[in-house]
Design an enzyme around this catalytic site. Structure first.
Site, PDB file in Angstrom:
ATOM      1  N   GLU A 159      -3.054   5.890  22.359  1.00  0.00           N
ATOM      2  CA  GLU A 159      -2.053   4.816  21.778  1.00  0.00           C
ATOM      3  C   GLU A 159      -0.880   5.259  20.844  1.00  0.00           C
ATOM      4  OE1 GLU A 159      -5.611   1.804  21.203  1.00  0.00           O
ATOM      5  OE2 GLU A 159      -5.048   2.648  19.272  1.00  0.00           O
ATOM      6  N   ARG A 215       4.953   6.151  17.243  1.00  0.00           N
ATOM      7  CA  ARG A 215       5.868   6.948  16.776  1.00  0.00           C
ATOM      8  C   ARG A 215       6.329   8.098  17.771  1.00  0.00           C
ATOM      9  NH1 ARG A 215       6.055   7.301  11.014  1.00  0.00           N
ATOM     10  NH2 ARG A 215       3.806   6.871  10.875  1.00  0.00           N
ATOM     11  N   ARG A 231      10.658   2.178   5.188  1.00  0.00           N
ATOM     12  CA  ARG A 231       9.819   3.176   4.850  1.00  0.00           C
ATOM     13  C   ARG A 231      10.408   4.110   3.796  1.00  0.00           C
ATOM     14  NH1 ARG A 231       9.194   7.007   7.986  1.00  0.00           N
ATOM     15  NH2 ARG A 231       7.141   7.009   7.986  1.00  0.00           N
ATOM     16  N   TYR A 234       6.968   4.324   1.616  1.00  0.00           N
ATOM     17  CA  TYR A 234       6.170   5.773   1.519  1.00  0.00           C
ATOM     18  C   TYR A 234       7.113   6.812   0.965  1.00  0.00           C
ATOM     19  CZ  TYR A 234       4.496   2.844   5.562  1.00  0.00           C
ATOM     20  OH  TYR A 234       4.002   1.549   6.332  1.00  0.00           O
ATOM     21  N   CYS A 288      18.134  -6.131  -4.509  1.00  0.00           N
ATOM     22  CA  CYS A 288      18.028  -6.194  -6.002  1.00  0.00           C
ATOM     23  C   CYS A 288      16.671  -5.570  -6.335  1.00  0.00           C
ATOM     24  CB  CYS A 288      18.027  -7.726  -6.682  1.00  0.00           C
ATOM     25  SG  CYS A 288      19.784  -8.317  -5.963  1.00  0.00           S
ATOM     26  N   GLU A 289      16.661  -4.418  -6.151  1.00  0.00           N
ATOM     27  CA  GLU A 289      15.433  -3.644  -6.557  1.00  0.00           C
ATOM     28  C   GLU A 289      15.698  -2.316  -6.702  1.00  0.00           C
ATOM     29  OE1 GLU A 289      11.632  -4.233  -5.463  1.00  0.00           O
ATOM     30  OE2 GLU A 289      11.925  -6.160  -4.398  1.00  0.00           O
ATOM     31  N   TYR A 302       8.607   1.729  13.588  1.00  0.00           N
ATOM     32  CA  TYR A 302       8.472   1.123  12.303  1.00  0.00           C
ATOM     33  C   TYR A 302       9.585   0.869  11.466  1.00  0.00           C
ATOM     34  CZ  TYR A 302       3.968   2.821  13.808  1.00  0.00           C
ATOM     35  OH  TYR A 302       2.695   3.022  14.404  1.00  0.00           O
TER      36      TYR A 302
END
Ligand code: LLP
Length: 418
Positions: free
Chosen positions: A270, A273, A309, A313, A342-343, A371
């Site tokens: 499966e 990526r 991402r 991560y 806004c972060e 992803y």
């Protein structure tokens, strides 16, 4: 290897200048290379060709219909985890007998849809789920196939959020419970428990945790004298984002094949990526540059809403200019490439050395095919970007960018508030 390369200081996707595409498609947009996608699929297919496995592309990594269709046409099946992914698999024209369905929280309606469609296998993650499948199959007067997902309790060296094969995670079942299920198979007369499944994690760079997990499962099957026909070893093969040196499909197969050959089991893989990751990039435009006493920022027109991402991560994605300015040299100071959200956690790259870039310049965020779009959101009410596929010297918009109307689709203001 991938089909995003510089020729005369300009970044191309296959045979097209990305800057030319950006003249006709507004930024940001995801850009996929058909050739890279298929090449990577074939790498796995060829590596395992002696046992002709079923390769089910993991839809969660990239679920665009054109991407799915391209892979299906080249022989891939699909690994799905929701009713929504089943819907996509159907629209993309996937043969149901090439679909496997994993996930710890399959709802009754999702299970029923999958049974009606006639998928190959449910990858079952709990006893209650198995009962739910049994009941649904009974109601629909069908016999269905299930593989039990085993949690082999191995430690793959990868980010904690994407390590799934450790005992303490929510995934799969421990050996003891699996043994019990095989012994009580008669409790599930409408379910043929014909396989086992593992998926130990993602972005795994060497084959040893896979070997360990597979060996553990094979020993278990032998010890318990369990007769099945399929072994689904999941996905998880890592790719190059930066300086990683992951196993190739060939070296992976060299280690895994002997184990599987001896067992006589039919293999399912499966990969997500490995196939889609380096087949896509995110093209984004510089809006502003900003120098503060502490740092220099480049603010681009995409951020964690388009590619989460890095924020989630702290994942590294290489960032390159689409056109390298002539006589350019990389800036001496470190630059932070940030988005408009806004972060403080909204960044695409930290501590990067890039050539001098100005308002309107395009940059490519590499390795964004897996992803990327599938984890994008409308946070800060930002319409999601378009997706474009290049085939040779042609490009196709395979998903148009969202419009403001898409943001509020389905929302209503109750009369009392009017
Ligand atoms: N099979 C199952 C049951 C899975 O859960 C996954 C991924 C795959 C296959 C495909 O794994 P791959 O070959 O792509 O590693 N969002 C994270 C990755 C999460 C992976 C979840 N499961 C990321 O951006 O790194």
């Amino acid at each position: 290897m991938h089909e995003f390369a510089f020729k005369n200081n300009e970044l191309y996707c296959e045979d097209i200048k990305i800057a030319e595409i950006a003249k006709r498609v507004r930024t940001p947009f995801y850009l996929y290379s058909y050739k890279t996608l298929i090449d990577h699929y074939r790498k796995i297919k060829n590596a395992f060709r002696t046992i002709r496995p079923l390769i089910c592309f993991s839809v969660k990594s990239n679920s665009n219909l054109a991407v799915l269709r391209a892979l299906i046409r080249n022989g891939a099946g699909l690994d799905i985890v929701s009713g929504g992914e089943l819907y996509r698999a159907r629209l993309a024209g996937c043969d149901p007998k090439r679909i496997v369905y994993a996930g710890v929280g399959k709802r009754r309606d999702e299970i029923e849809d999958a049974i009606r469609f006639g998928i190959l296998f449910f990858n079952v993650e709990s006893e209650e789920e198995l009962e739910e499948i049994q009941n649904a199959a009974f109601r629909l007067k069908k016999k269905v196939n299930a593989a039990i997902r085993i949690n082999p309790d191995v430690i793959p060296r990868t980010h904690a959020y994407i390590a799934t094969g450790k005992g303490e995670t929510k995934f799969g079942l421990d050996f003891e419970t699996v043994h019990k299920i095989f012994n009580t198979g008669w409790k599930y007369p409408n379910v043929n428990i014909g396989g086992v499944h593992i998926h130990i994690g993602s972005q795994i760079l060497d084959a040893s945790p896979f070997e360990k997990a597979i060996k553990k499962v094979l020993v278990f099957l032998k010890e318990c004298n369990i007769k099945i026909s399929y072994f689904n070893i999941g996905g998880g093969l890592g790719i190059v984002y930066s300086i990683e040196n992951p196993q190739t499909a060939k070296s992976f197969a060299r280690k895994i094949l002997p184990l599987l050959k001896r067992s006589g089991l039919k293999l399912i893989l499966e990969p997500g990526r490995f196939i889609s990751g380096n087949s896509g990039v995110l093209i984004t435009k510089v809006i502003y540059t900003k120098i503060t006493p502490r740092k220099k920022f480049i603010i681009v027109d995409s951020g964690m809403s388009e590619l989460i991402r890095p924020s989630l991560y702290e994942a590294y994605h290489k960032i390159v200019p689409v056109k390298v300015p002539r006589n350019s040299s990389e800036t001496a100071e470190k630059i932070e490439v940030v988005g408009p959200i806004c972060e403080s956690g909204d960044f695409l790259g930290k501590d990067r050395f890039l050539p001098r870039l100005v308002h309107g310049d395009l940059v490519a965020v590499m390795g964004a095919g897996a992803y990327g779009f599938t984890m994008s959101s409308n946070y800060n009410s930002r319409p999601r970007p378009s997706e474009v596929m290049v085939i040779g010297n042609k490009f196709y918009v395979v998903r148009r960018h969202e419009r403001y109307g898409d943001l509020v689709r389905g929302e209503t203001i109750p009369k009392v508030l009017k």
